[in-house]
Design a protein around this motif. Sequence first.
Motif, PDB file in Angstrom:
ATOM      1  N   LEU A 108      15.413  10.348  -0.644  1.00 43.83           N
ATOM      2  CA  LEU A 108      15.721   9.569   0.670  1.00 43.83           C
ATOM      3  C   LEU A 108      17.349   9.057   0.788  1.00 43.83           C
ATOM      4  CD1 LEU A 108      12.605   7.571   0.926  1.00 43.83           C
ATOM      5  CD2 LEU A 108      12.768   9.932   1.263  1.00 43.83           C
ATOM      6  N   GLU A 109      17.559   8.982   2.047  1.00 46.10           N
ATOM      7  CA  GLU A 109      18.926   8.295   2.359  1.00 46.10           C
ATOM      8  C   GLU A 109      18.596   7.010   2.696  1.00 46.10           C
ATOM      9  OE1 GLU A 109      19.955  10.456   5.861  1.00 46.10           O
ATOM     10  OE2 GLU A 109      20.434  12.293   4.679  1.00 46.10           O
ATOM     11  N   GLY A 169       0.814  -1.049  -0.078  1.00 47.43           N
ATOM     12  CA  GLY A 169      -0.096   0.019   0.143  1.00 47.43           C
ATOM     13  C   GLY A 169       0.831   1.220   0.026  1.00 47.43           C
ATOM     14  N   ALA A 170       2.046   1.216  -0.209  1.00 52.11           N
ATOM     15  CA  ALA A 170       3.011   2.296  -0.003  1.00 52.11           C
ATOM     16  C   ALA A 170       2.710   3.146  -1.414  1.00 52.11           C
ATOM     17  CB  ALA A 170       4.275   1.951   0.054  1.00 52.11           C
ATOM     18  N   ILE A 171       2.879   4.506  -1.468  1.00 53.51           N
ATOM     19  CA  ILE A 171       2.896   5.356  -2.627  1.00 53.51           C
ATOM     20  C   ILE A 171       4.005   6.159  -2.747  1.00 53.51           C
ATOM     21  CG2 ILE A 171       1.475   7.094  -3.841  1.00 53.51           C
ATOM     22  CD1 ILE A 171      -0.869   6.242  -2.136  1.00 53.51           C
ATOM     23  N   LEU A 172       4.732   6.042  -4.055  1.00 48.82           N
ATOM     24  CA  LEU A 172       6.113   6.688  -4.219  1.00 48.82           C
ATOM     25  C   LEU A 172       5.684   7.543  -5.492  1.00 48.82           C
ATOM     26  CD1 LEU A 172       6.840   4.167  -2.875  1.00 48.82           C
ATOM     27  CD2 LEU A 172       8.897   4.111  -4.152  1.00 48.82           C
ATOM     28  N   LEU A 173       5.610   8.708  -5.439  1.00 45.52           N
ATOM     29  CA  LEU A 173       5.386   9.950  -6.406  1.00 45.52           C
ATOM     30  C   LEU A 173       6.427  10.204  -7.176  1.00 45.52           C
ATOM     31  CD1 LEU A 173       2.691  11.709  -4.298  1.00 45.52           C
ATOM     32  CD2 LEU A 173       2.333   9.956  -5.923  1.00 45.52           C
ATOM     33  N   ALA A 206       3.050   3.896   3.379  1.00 47.58           N
ATOM     34  CA  ALA A 206       4.047   4.961   3.406  1.00 47.58           C
ATOM     35  C   ALA A 206       3.736   5.952   2.142  1.00 47.58           C
ATOM     36  CB  ALA A 206       5.362   4.771   3.525  1.00 47.58           C
ATOM     37  N   LEU A 207       3.849   7.081   2.447  1.00 42.97           N
ATOM     38  CA  LEU A 207       3.895   8.085   1.349  1.00 42.97           C
ATOM     39  C   LEU A 207       5.018   8.990   1.077  1.00 42.97           C
ATOM     40  CD1 LEU A 207       2.274   9.747  -1.009  1.00 42.97           C
ATOM     41  CD2 LEU A 207       1.606  11.448   0.739  1.00 42.97           C
ATOM     42  N   PRO A 234       3.683  12.043   5.252  1.00 40.59           N
ATOM     43  CA  PRO A 234       4.532  11.637   4.495  1.00 40.59           C
ATOM     44  C   PRO A 234       5.723  10.643   5.301  1.00 40.59           C
ATOM     45  CG  PRO A 234       4.969  14.115   5.070  1.00 40.59           C
ATOM     46  CD  PRO A 234       3.600  13.534   5.750  1.00 40.59           C
ATOM     47  N   VAL A 235       6.565  10.158   4.680  1.00 38.84           N
ATOM     48  CA  VAL A 235       7.473   9.427   5.245  1.00 38.84           C
ATOM     49  C   VAL A 235       8.546  10.100   6.002  1.00 38.84           C
ATOM     50  CG1 VAL A 235       7.695   7.683   3.495  1.00 38.84           C
ATOM     51  CG2 VAL A 235       9.014   9.385   2.975  1.00 38.84           C
TER      52      VAL A 235
END
Length: 166
Positions: free
Chosen positions: A127-128, A100-104, A119-120, A136-137
């Motif tokens: 990110l690191e 269910g994570a979303i990466l834009l 997570a969004l 948001p994450v």
Amino acid sequence: MIRELNGIKPKIGKNTFIAETAVIIGDVEIGDDCSIWYGAVLRGDVGPIRIGNRSNVQENVVFHATHNLSVCEIGEDVTVGHNAIIHGAKVGSSVLVGMGAILLDNAVIPDNTVIGAGALVPANAVLEPGVWVGSPVKKIKESSEKVTEVAKRNAKDYLSYTKWYE
């Protein structure tokens, strides 16, 4: 369904499992020893989708991009959990993207990273390495050999599951 679009036919690597209800359209390249599970949609119509070796895309995942803005790139040994959406993001190798994570668009997920379930990752976020959760994450843990091992083990497990479907 594997469908050519605008003269571009998806390229599927050796020993790759494609479930009968997966949809793969247009400018999509999938590496060797991958798995694309039931209900996944990889829509390479407005931008390319690239998936590295030994990666798995679980049920009801959506990969897409924004025309002239983003591409969808997935490294090697990546697991993309059920119902995740990767929309024009770049994902490194040895990564676990939770259910269910979303990466834009234009988000960058480095190697050896875990993105938690639900997570969004906002557009343009870079990110690191580590463990990221929330919407948001937020980073909750540094990357480690254990984080990398979890991602690689999950990818390896899914490769073994494909043998059940032969």
